[in-house]
Design a protein around this motif. Structure first.
Motif, PDB file in Angstrom:
ATOM      1  N   LYS A 171       0.833  -1.206   0.000  1.00  0.00           N
ATOM      2  CA  LYS A 171       0.000   0.000   0.000  1.00  0.00           C
ATOM      3  C   LYS A 171       0.864   1.250   0.000  1.00  0.00           C
ATOM      4  O   LYS A 171       0.556   2.222  -0.677  1.00  0.00           O
ATOM      5  N   LEU A 172       1.953   1.214   0.777  1.00  0.00           N
ATOM      6  CA  LEU A 172       2.848   2.376   0.797  1.00  0.00           C
ATOM      7  C   LEU A 172       3.438   2.633  -0.573  1.00  0.00           C
ATOM      8  O   LEU A 172       3.639   3.764  -0.985  1.00  0.00           O
ATOM      9  N   ARG A 174       7.199   6.657  -0.715  1.00  0.00           N
ATOM     10  CA  ARG A 174       6.957   8.054  -0.350  1.00  0.00           C
ATOM     11  C   ARG A 174       6.507   8.123   1.105  1.00  0.00           C
ATOM     12  O   ARG A 174       5.906   7.167   1.614  1.00  0.00           O
ATOM     13  N   PRO A 175       6.771   9.232   1.774  1.00  0.00           N
ATOM     14  CA  PRO A 175       6.311   9.333   3.161  1.00  0.00           C
ATOM     15  C   PRO A 175       4.807   9.131   3.252  1.00  0.00           C
ATOM     16  O   PRO A 175       4.061   9.661   2.440  1.00  0.00           O
ATOM     17  N   GLY A 176       4.406   8.345   4.209  1.00  0.00           N
ATOM     18  CA  GLY A 176       2.976   8.086   4.355  1.00  0.00           C
ATOM     19  C   GLY A 176       2.741   7.001   5.376  1.00  0.00           C
ATOM     20  O   GLY A 176       3.680   6.497   5.992  1.00  0.00           O
ATOM     21  N   ARG A 177       1.490   6.665   5.543  1.00  0.00           N
ATOM     22  CA  ARG A 177       1.118   5.668   6.541  1.00  0.00           C
ATOM     23  C   ARG A 177       0.214   4.639   5.890  1.00  0.00           C
ATOM     24  O   ARG A 177      -0.585   4.970   5.017  1.00  0.00           O
ATOM     25  N   ALA A 178       0.341   3.407   6.302  1.00  0.00           N
ATOM     26  CA  ALA A 178      -0.519   2.365   5.747  1.00  0.00           C
ATOM     27  C   ALA A 178      -0.860   1.370   6.842  1.00  0.00           C
ATOM     28  O   ALA A 178      -0.053   1.095   7.737  1.00  0.00           O
ATOM     29  N   TYR A 179      -2.049   0.842   6.760  1.00  0.00           N
ATOM     30  CA  TYR A 179      -2.513  -0.150   7.730  1.00  0.00           C
ATOM     31  C   TYR A 179      -3.086  -1.317   6.953  1.00  0.00           C
ATOM     32  O   TYR A 179      -3.829  -1.120   5.986  1.00  0.00           O
ATOM     33  N   TYR A 186       0.784  -1.679  11.063  1.00  0.00           N
ATOM     34  CA  TYR A 186       0.682  -0.247  10.781  1.00  0.00           C
ATOM     35  C   TYR A 186       2.089   0.229  10.490  1.00  0.00           C
ATOM     36  O   TYR A 186       2.967   0.141  11.345  1.00  0.00           O
ATOM     37  N   ILE A 211       4.747   3.176   8.975  1.00  0.00           N
ATOM     38  CA  ILE A 211       4.957   4.575   8.624  1.00  0.00           C
ATOM     39  C   ILE A 211       6.257   4.656   7.828  1.00  0.00           C
ATOM     40  O   ILE A 211       7.269   4.099   8.240  1.00  0.00           O
ATOM     41  N   SER A 212       6.187   5.330   6.691  1.00  0.00           N
ATOM     42  CA  SER A 212       7.380   5.537   5.894  1.00  0.00           C
ATOM     43  C   SER A 212       7.808   6.986   6.013  1.00  0.00           C
ATOM     44  O   SER A 212       6.965   7.888   6.046  1.00  0.00           O
ATOM     45  N   ASP A 213       9.113   7.207   6.109  1.00  0.00           N
ATOM     46  CA  ASP A 213       9.597   8.588   6.110  1.00  0.00           C
ATOM     47  C   ASP A 213      10.439   8.863   4.859  1.00  0.00           C
ATOM     48  O   ASP A 213      11.215   9.791   4.823  1.00  0.00           O
ATOM     49  N   ARG A 238       8.256   3.409  11.418  1.00  0.00           N
ATOM     50  CA  ARG A 238       7.617   2.745  12.552  1.00  0.00           C
ATOM     51  C   ARG A 238       6.852   1.577  11.974  1.00  0.00           C
ATOM     52  O   ARG A 238       6.209   1.690  10.939  1.00  0.00           O
TER      53      ARG A 238
END
Lengths: 411, 183
Positions: A130-131, A340-345, A358, A360-362, A369
């Motif tokens: 997803k990220l 890309r920076p973002g969050r996925a669950y 969960y 988190i990409s920076d 995380r």
């Protein structure tokens, strides 16, 4: 009699030398912690009333399914309260994943739940996809579902054996290992490993189906239904087993939702919540299968529900084999990925409930995380709710029926 | 993406939201101040057009500058996962109200977040360490807790002992701590 120190004992002394015998017992677990209570709950638990005493169960007790220590507060044979002590198997997987790159992080998640490793890989893989916005090839999705359902059957088969073993029956675990071993060998032919598969990759799976896997699967499928039925007949019609498990550890729908339970333990209370239908992923929307549910909410319902799920998994495997498309099993992926920076669950339905990740990409090649949620952890909490008022022996029965795996609980 | 859910959330929680409602893939995300958490969670749980009855996950996050607690909820009224981020907890003394009054099962998840990040959940009756030993003083998942082989990534940081005390009271945001982008 004088106390001997290890220095008095000659190096060549054997272990049955009487001089080696130590006068003081070493390494006993003191149930009362040597520090002041940290919370009100802890203070309340470690205060004994008349007639009560503490008993340690674990950390090496065979019924705890791993290294778990439970401090039982008992009154006679009745459990008044209990306090599970976790952390004996804690490896810090989340921290390790945050210090590994995206491909490496997946193999850290494997040993979390060593009974059903594929599901532990599956949720981070979906989260990373997803990220990255990757489209997974359809053949890869079919292979994932096929191998995942096989793993679910292996896990439920083992559950049957464990549950009966914790209730005092030895035969079922020998029978269930026949089933499990065949599936494990099959998956070893597919993935190259018996337990920690590390098979799913970001964007697909590691390898295509091979001849050995398919021929083993074909042989097994032709007799699987019969074998599973005969396994079930061993327990379902056993009066001792049924009487022991019925009405034990009853949990109702509201409490189960309140305890954040998922998976078979929630479905045994009458809620047909299954992530495969409630929040579909992969190719599950296209497949035809039922979500079994029961309303009793006791140990027997949880057992029977899992046995029903085995049959549904067989249906899914059958459909996968018939509809398996041709094509690649991996999307085109670079070796080094920087989402890309973002969050996925992402959540998947495992044999024990909902596994989720969960991430988190920076923008770097490592997840910033990565939170891993494991159903065993949540379900083990319910032991403290269900057991008080029951006998000590029921603690194991209730715990076994919730089916926690300590690798997942301790992360 | 569930546009209807977004409109509902914006209409219901217009004042509480501290950022725009974000949607990506099958996830809807809202950000709130930690103080509003019990009120918002109660509304999400009980109101008939929301019905988020299932707490799927509770996570702590250290962004390098602040702390967050992140809740993932599921409802039969929406096809999306709802992510509620309680944002802007101070790193020195992270405090957030507990959600154990709605989900008793959150108790251990909050204990885990406390153990790993030092986040204090006010109202949790049993907030003690769950994985690490009771005499342990660090919070391992904070970003200023380094693994031994991490020294190479932080020029000037040198080799630090792994288990130094990073209590919330003496925690500082060092320049070499990896920080999440603010998006």
């Amino acid at each position: 009699m004088t106390t001997r120190t290890p220095f008095d004992i000659p190096a060549h002394a054997s272990s049955d030398d009487p001089r080696v015998t130590l006068d003081e017992a070493l390494g006993t677990f003191e149930p009362i912690p040597p520090y002041p209570p940290r919370t009100e709950r802890e203070a309340e638990f470690y205060t004994l009333r008349d007639g009560e005493m503490f008993v340690n169960m674990g950390p090496q007790h065979p019924s705890t399914h791993g290294v778990l220590r439970i401090v039982l507060k008992i009154d006679g044979e009745n459990v008044v309260d209990l306090d599970p002590v976790l952390g004996y198997l804690h490896r810090g997987v989340e921290k390790l994943c945050e210090n590994a790159d995206y491909h490496q992080a997946i193999c850290y998640t494997d040993p979390l739940e060593y009974i059903s490793s594929l599901f532990c890989e599956w949720s981070p893989v979906i989260a990373f996809e997803k990220l990255l916005d990757v489209q997974v090839p359809r053949r890869a999705e079919y292979i994932r579902v096929l191998s995942g359902e096989l793993n679910r059957i292996a896990s439920h088969a083992l559950f049957m054996g464990w549950f009966a073993l914790d209730l005092g029956g030895l035969t079922p675990i020998l029978w269930s290992f026949i089933e499990r071993d065949e599936i494990v060998e099959m998956l070893a032919a597919l993935t190259g490993q018996r337990m920690l598969f590390n098979y799913f990759r970001i964007g697909g799976v590691n390898g295509d189906l091979n001849h050995e896997f398919m021929s083993r699967l074909g042989t097994w499928m032709s007799k699987a239904t019969h074998q599973i039925d005969s396994n079930n007949a061993l327990l379902n019609e056993n009066e001792i087993f049924v009487r022991r498990a019925r009405g034990l550890g009853v949990i109702d729908t509201a409490t189960a939702l309140n305890m954040c339970m998922t998976g078979p333990n929630l479905r045994a209370t009458g809620v047909p919540f299954d992530v495969r239908r409630a929040h579909p992923y992969s190719i599950y929307p296209e497949l035809d299968f039922d979500i079994p549910s029961r309303t009793e909410g006791d140990c027997l319902a949880r057992y029977l529900l899992r046995m029903d799920e085995i049959k549904q998994s067989l249906r899914i495997i059958d459909q996968c084999l018939h509809e398996m498309p041709d094509g690649p099993v991996m999307a085109k992926m670079p070796r080094l990925i920087r989402p890309r920076p973002g969050r996925a669950y992402a959540a998947v339905e495992g044999p024990r409930g909902q596994y989720s990740t969960y991430a988190i990409s920076d923008g770097t090649d490592q997840p910033y995380r990565m939170r891993i949620h494991d159903p065993s952890f949540v379900h083990l909490q319910a032991v403290g709710l269900l057991t008080p008022g029951n006998l000590i022996a029921d603690t194991m029965a209730i715990m076994a029926s919730l089916d926690p795996v300590m690798g997942g609980v301790d992360k | 993406m569930d546009r209807a859910l977004r409109r509902r959330l914006e209409a219901r929680f217009g004042e509480e939201l501290t950022g725009p409602v974000r949607q990506r893939h099958d996830e809807t995300e809202i950000r709130i101040a930690p103080g509003d958490l019990p009120e918002v969670m109660l509304a999400l749980h009980d109101e008939p057009d929301l019905r988020f009855r299932l707490l799927s996950d509770l996570a702590g996050v250290d962004t390098g500058t602040t702390m967050q607690t992140v809740y993932h909820l599921w409802s039969d009224s929406s096809a999306d996962w709802l992510r509620v981020i309680a944002d802007g907890l101070s790193r020195d003394d992270p405090r957030v109200p507990s959600v154990t009054f709605l989900w008793k099962g959150a108790e251990w998840m909050e204990r885990e977040a406390y153990d790993m990040f030092g986040i204090t959940f006010e109202g949790n009756r049993d907030l003690r360490r769950i994985y690490m030993p009771p005499d342990y003083t660090s919070f391992p998942l904070r970003k200023d807790f380094f693994l031994p082989d991490d020294a190479s990534r932080s020029p000037g940081g040198g080799v630090r002992p792994m288990e130094q005390t990073h209590g919330p009271t003496n925690a500082e945001t060092a320049a070499h701590v990896r920080q999440a982008s603010s998006s």
